[in-house]
Design a protein around this motif. Structure first.
Motif, PDB file in Angstrom:
ATOM      1  N   PRO A   1      -9.164   4.081  -6.538  1.00 14.17           N
ATOM      2  CA  PRO A   1     -10.708   3.883  -7.041  1.00 14.17           C
ATOM      3  C   PRO A   1     -10.878   4.452  -8.263  1.00 14.17           C
ATOM      4  O   PRO A   1     -11.645   4.064  -8.825  1.00 14.17           O
ATOM      5  CB  PRO A   1     -11.021   4.759  -5.859  1.00 14.17           C
TER       6      PRO A   1
ATOM      7  N   LYS B   1       0.893  -1.267   0.005  1.00 10.20           N
ATOM      8  CA  LYS B   1       0.203  -0.304  -0.091  1.00 10.20           C
ATOM      9  C   LYS B   1       0.990   1.235   0.062  1.00 10.20           C
ATOM     10  O   LYS B   1       0.596   2.299  -0.875  1.00 10.20           O
ATOM     11  CB  LYS B   1      -0.950   0.159   1.047  1.00 10.20           C
TER      12      LYS B   1
ATOM     13  N   TYR C   1      -8.731  -7.051  -3.987  1.00 12.12           N
ATOM     14  CA  TYR C   1      -9.490  -5.940  -3.877  1.00 12.12           C
ATOM     15  C   TYR C   1      -9.132  -4.941  -3.041  1.00 12.12           C
ATOM     16  O   TYR C   1      -9.527  -3.633  -3.056  1.00 12.12           O
ATOM     17  CB  TYR C   1     -10.952  -6.521  -3.608  1.00 12.12           C
ATOM     18  N   PHE C   2      -8.411  -5.209  -1.884  1.00 12.81           N
ATOM     19  CA  PHE C   2      -8.101  -4.116  -1.101  1.00 12.81           C
ATOM     20  C   PHE C   2      -6.841  -3.209  -1.871  1.00 12.81           C
ATOM     21  O   PHE C   2      -7.012  -1.969  -1.595  1.00 12.81           O
ATOM     22  CB  PHE C   2      -7.519  -5.130   0.105  1.00 12.81           C
TER      23      PHE C   2
ATOM     24  N   GLU D   1      -6.572  -2.713  -4.655  1.00  9.42           N
ATOM     25  CA  GLU D   1      -7.692  -1.969  -5.967  1.00  9.42           C
ATOM     26  C   GLU D   1      -8.352  -0.711  -5.158  1.00  9.42           C
ATOM     27  O   GLU D   1      -8.346   0.282  -5.884  1.00  9.42           O
ATOM     28  CB  GLU D   1      -8.594  -2.706  -6.412  1.00  9.42           C
ATOM     29  N   SER D   2      -8.678  -0.860  -4.031  1.00 13.24           N
ATOM     30  CA  SER D   2      -9.416   0.153  -3.227  1.00 13.24           C
ATOM     31  C   SER D   2      -8.501   1.398  -3.036  1.00 13.24           C
ATOM     32  O   SER D   2      -9.066   2.393  -2.848  1.00 13.24           O
ATOM     33  CB  SER D   2     -10.055  -0.169  -1.951  1.00 13.24           C
TER      34      SER D   2
END
Length: 222
Positions: free
Chosen positions: A165, A125, A158-159, A161-162
């Motif tokens: 956005p 991240k 998906y985490f 990807e968030s």
């Protein structure tokens, strides 16, 4: 005495020059553009530009290998891949070494460790934020032999990807077969100093280092 003084001044000048060059490399951003695809073979087109005078263009595919071009102050330097005969010999030698040392196969379950995954997600991240992509397009179709692993990887995907956005993402897990089809286009800029700081923090954690050592000992993806 005069010679010793001269040598000390020269040494200090070289040390100062080293730190200046290092600081410039760490603080001046790199601009990049990457096209990456995988479908029973890897294809990569990577362009990196730094300080408007240095550019690297790397192209790879499973048939031709890796071709690299460097552009330094307008001068082109091409680094061609090794010939196929030599590549086959090296691959044969490596296969012999793998067999000799009896390395085990890497399995996706090897990284399904709660602590390691949490640390890895936090690290990714931070790196993704540091990379600051101006364009990000991903198309991903994937499935593993264990549906639980597929579901776990989906949660991670998906985490991540968030975090972006506004990215153009088309991600589809498959739970009834083993498959991998991947396409990605990404461009933006990266400050090497930020990346190095986060990488050092990640690697300084003992449990992370131990996990990575175990993964490195594995032979390859199965």
């Amino acid at each position: 005495m005069i010679l010793l003084t001269f040598l000390l001044k020269l040494l200090l000048s070289l040390v100062l020059l080293f730190f200046v060059i290092t600081a410039v490399l760490l603080l001046v951003p790199f601009y990049y553009h990457m096209d990456l695809a995988y479908n029973k073979g890897m294809a990569l087109d990577l362009k990196v530009k730094w300080a408007k005078r240095f550019c690297l263009n790397g192209i790879y595919n499973s048939d031709a290998g890796f071709v690299t071009k460097l552009f330094i102050f307008g001068r082109e330097i091409t680094i061609k891949p090794k010939n196929k005969a030599k590549q086959k010999k090296e691959q044969k030698d490596k296969a012999g070494e793998y067999k000799k040392h009896k390395k085990r196969k890497f399995k996706i379950n090897d990284i399904m460790d709660k602590y390691f995954l949490e640390e890895l997600i936090v690290f990714l991240k931070k790196i993704l934020i540091a990379i600051k992509p101006e364009q990000l397009r991903i198309k991903l179709l994937y499935g593993f032999d264990d549906p639980f692993v597929t579901g776990s990887v989906s949660g991670i995907v998906y985490f991540l990807e968030s975090i972006f956005p506004n990215a153009d993402c088309d991600i589809s897990p498959v739970f009834d077969e083993v498959t991998a089809d991947f396409e990605m286009v990404v461009s933006g800029k990266l400050t090497l100093g930020t990346f190095m700081v986060e990488l050092i923090r990640f690697l300084f954690k003992k449990d992370v280092r131990n996990k990575l050592k175990n993964l490195i000992k594995a032979e390859t993806f199965s």
